[in-house]
Design a protein around this motif. Structure first.
Motif: not given
Lengths: 309, 377
Positions: B110-125
């Motif tokens: 959430e913090r990284d989104i606010m900072r605008g550093t484009h974090p990444s969600i990982l979907l392991a399939a």
């Protein structure tokens, strides 16, 4: 008197709601050839199977070779040679392979010698690598017989062994049965053929699961109380039609060039015969034979079936 | 003069129908096969499966996380079955097949989104069955974009821009390239084995009674169990030969990896051979001739191809079809082979599948023995 080889009482078998064998009793003395006669579907095969422990009866009890047919079927099987109605060896195995397989099933010692001896007796030693399926009907029957003799059984159960076999092969087959019987093997054989029935020491006649008559082969016809008149001459076909249904006449059957007219009421039959005496007909009274007896039994049992069904 | 006599032709026709009706088994098969198979497969097969079991690794929480998880759930592709405590547990769940997906929310998301550093969600399939996961993975970007629109108010209004705020990375496990043959080939072993084992066993036993040879066989002192074992063992041998041929072809021709334990594979293989032989034996006690034995084997074969997850994703089938599929031994063996070959599983990971096969064996053997007693008489 020795202990009987087969002694069963009250044998009963039902398939679904149909009673195939109903309260059957039988005693077979040692060394005898016992003929088992009856029309198709009369329960002969089922009875034979129950006596050697292949089928469990729904009722009744007894012994075979001194073993209980209900609980000791494995011991019975080890001493019984059972020849099925239909050729039941492997058509896709060779003659030798078939004999060897059966010998293994009985866990026989000296297997090789026994199989060789059986092939020698059969006269098939030089064709032992031929497939059983390629044999003719007569040869198949001989192979089947040697397969069920391979373990030297004390009792042979032969279920219509000569069906579909030519007369010469049939004669040779019966010579072999005689030989085995003389050697002390007890034989129970089912058949449709009268000339085979005559060769038996004892005969029992079964129809629709019930035993109708039983006795030594040479006495059984006389015991039945059946009287037979033989007539030869001209116009027999017309005479046959005339006689049918007359007083005392229970059965009119053609035997070669003669008619056999039979009935159980001796006086009424004699009266009818006198009424049909003509100068071109030759009547003679003779003892009733097995064949008349069986036609008689079959006729009466058919009625019995019709009323029972 | 007519060559074709209508009355004669009709007589033959009627006779054929009478015979057809008398042979109840074949008649029932002819009527039942189209109905049952059509109902079964028409409804059961779905190449865009939904409700796939999904775990979440929550390393952060907040409005965006909640919105994304809720949107994924609402899409019906993902069924959240719980929270995963860490990477090992996630890996375990994927390997045993408990979960098809694991969503990893990174810490400080959430913090990284606010900072605008484009974090990444990982979907392991779990990509060992690409067609099962394919639909969900493809739909994911759209789902996420939709989720962000709803939360993009107040302090988060700068998220209106959409997916630029963060990204979703998909990790395909076990079959990274999504090669379809990696999925199909291991499953084929189950199909080949059930095809030959069931049919051959059923036919071999029925042939004996059809040709009458069973009669002279049981007239000897041989015991029924001796006959059974003697007849069945050669086919166990054939099963092994088929498996060896299969493994060689899978490796050489298709390049399918074999990552797992050989012991687990052998355990599964032996149980599967046993269950197929038992089934063939059961069929042989019901069928009266070789033709019927053949028909029954085919009748069994179709569902084991279509409902076992061999051709179509198991997860895509409705609940009742999955229940039915669970009763088919191939379903479990296919899972075992895929787990062992693609996911590198050992004995521990295949315990549920082994248990299922054992239960099926017990049931079949019980029914078969009851039937066999009757046929002897």
């Amino acid at each position: 008197m020795n202990e009987p080889v087969i002694a069963v009482t009250g044998l009963t078998k039902r398939f679904g709601d149909k009673t195939v064998v109903d309260g059957f009793d039988m005693t077979v003395p040692k060394g005898a050839i016992y003929g088992f006669l009856g029309p198709n579907g009369s329960g002969k095969t089922t009875t034979i199977r129950m006596m050697c422990g292949l089928l469990t009866p729904d009722g009744g009890s007894g012994t075979c070779l001194g073993y209980d047919i209900l609980t000791e079927s494995e011991r019975i099987k080890a001493h019984v040679g059972y020849m099925t109605q239909r050729f039941s060896l492997y058509e896709d195995l060779t003659i030798r392979e078939n004999l060897d397989f059966i010998a293994r099933m009985f866990r026989l010692d000296n297997r090789r010698q026994r199989v060789d001896a059986a092939l020698e007796d059969l006269g098939l030693a030089d064709r032992s690598h031929q497939l059983a399926g390629q044999l003719s009907g007569g040869w198949k029957q001989r192979l089947a017989l040697s397969a069920c003799l391979i373990h030297d059984p004390d009792l042979l159960l032969l279920d219509e062994p000569t069906a579909g076999v030519d007369p010469k092969a049939r004669r040779e087959f019966w010579d072999e049965i005689r030989r085995l019987s003389d050697a002390g093997v007890t034989v129970l054989v089912s058949t449709h053929y009268m000339d085979e029935a005559i060769q038996c020491d004892f005969i029992t006649y079964i129809a629709y699961g019930k035993k109708l008559i039983e006795g030594p082969a040479n006495e059984i016809a006389a015991r039945s109380g059946l009287v037979t008149w033989r007539v030869e001459g001209r116009g027999l076909a017309k005479l046959e039609a005339e006689l049918t249904g007359e007083a005392g006449v229970e059965q009119v059957a053609r035997f070669g060039t003669a008619l056999h007219v039979s009935g159980t009421d001796e006086k009424a039959l004699a009266k009818t015969v006198r009424a049909h005496e003509r100068k071109d007909l030759a009547w003679s009274r003779q003892p009733a034979g097995l064949e008349e007896l069986f036609i008689h039994l079959m006729d009466s049992s058919r009625d019995n079936f019709a009323s029972g069904a | 003069m007519h060559i074709l006599s209508p009355s004669r032709f009709t007589a033959v026709l009627v006779k054929e129908f009478i015979q057809m009706r008398r042979d109840r088994m074949t008649f029932a098969m002819m009527i039942a096969i189209p109905i049952i198979q059509l109902m079964l497969f028409g409804f059961a097969i779905n190449s865009d499966p939904k409700h796939l079991p999904t775990l979440v690794e929550m390393n952060d929480t907040g409005p965006v996380t909640r919105a994304v998880v809720a949107a994924m759930r609402n899409s019906a592709y993902f069924d959240f079955i719980g929270i995963s405590p860490g990477p090992e547990a996630s890996e375990e769940a994927l390997k045993t097949g408990r979960a098809t997906f694991v969503v990893v929310i990174p810490s400080g998301f959430e913090r990284d989104i606010m900072r605008g550093t484009h974090p990444s969600i990982l979907l392991a399939a779990d990509a060992s069955d690409p067609s099962a996961t394919g639909g969900a993975v493809t739909a994911l970007p759209g789902i996420v974009t939709g989720a962000l629109k709803n939360v993009a108010t107040g302090p988060l209004s700068m998220l209106k821009g959409g997916e630029n705020a963060f990204s979703v990375t998909v990790h395909r496990h076990y079959n990274p390239a999504g090669v379809t043959s990696f999925n199909i080939v291991p499953g084929l072993l189950a199909i080949i084995l059930s095809m030959t084992m069931v049919m051959i066993t059923a036919i071999a036993i029925v042939r004996e009674s059809e040709r009458g040879t069973m009669e002279s066989l049981i007239a000897t002192p041989v015991r029924p169990t001796e006959v059974m074992i003697g007849k069945i063992l050669p086919y166990v041998g054939i099963g092994y030969v088929q498996t060896v041929v299969f493994l060689i072809l899978a490796e050489v021709v298709f390049g399918v990896p074999f990552d797992g334990s050989a012991a687990a594979f052998l355990l599964g293989l032996n149980l599967f051979i046993v269950v197929n032989l038992a089934l063939g034996f059961l069929f042989s006690t019901v069928a009266r001739n070789q033709m019927q034995a053949m028909q029954m084997s085919f009748f069994y074969l179709l569902p084991s191809i279509l409902l076992s997850g061999f051709m179509f994703p198991f997860a895509g089938m409705p609940g009742w079809a999955q229940t039915l599929g669970t009763a088919i031994p191939s379903t479990h063996f296919i899972r075992i082979v895929r787990k062992v070959m693609l996911k590198g599983a050992g004995v521990a990971e295949i315990v549920p599948d082994i248990t299922a096969i054992c239960i099926i064996i017990a049931v079949i053997v019980m029914i078969a023995l009851l039937r066999y007693r009757q046929t002897l008489d």
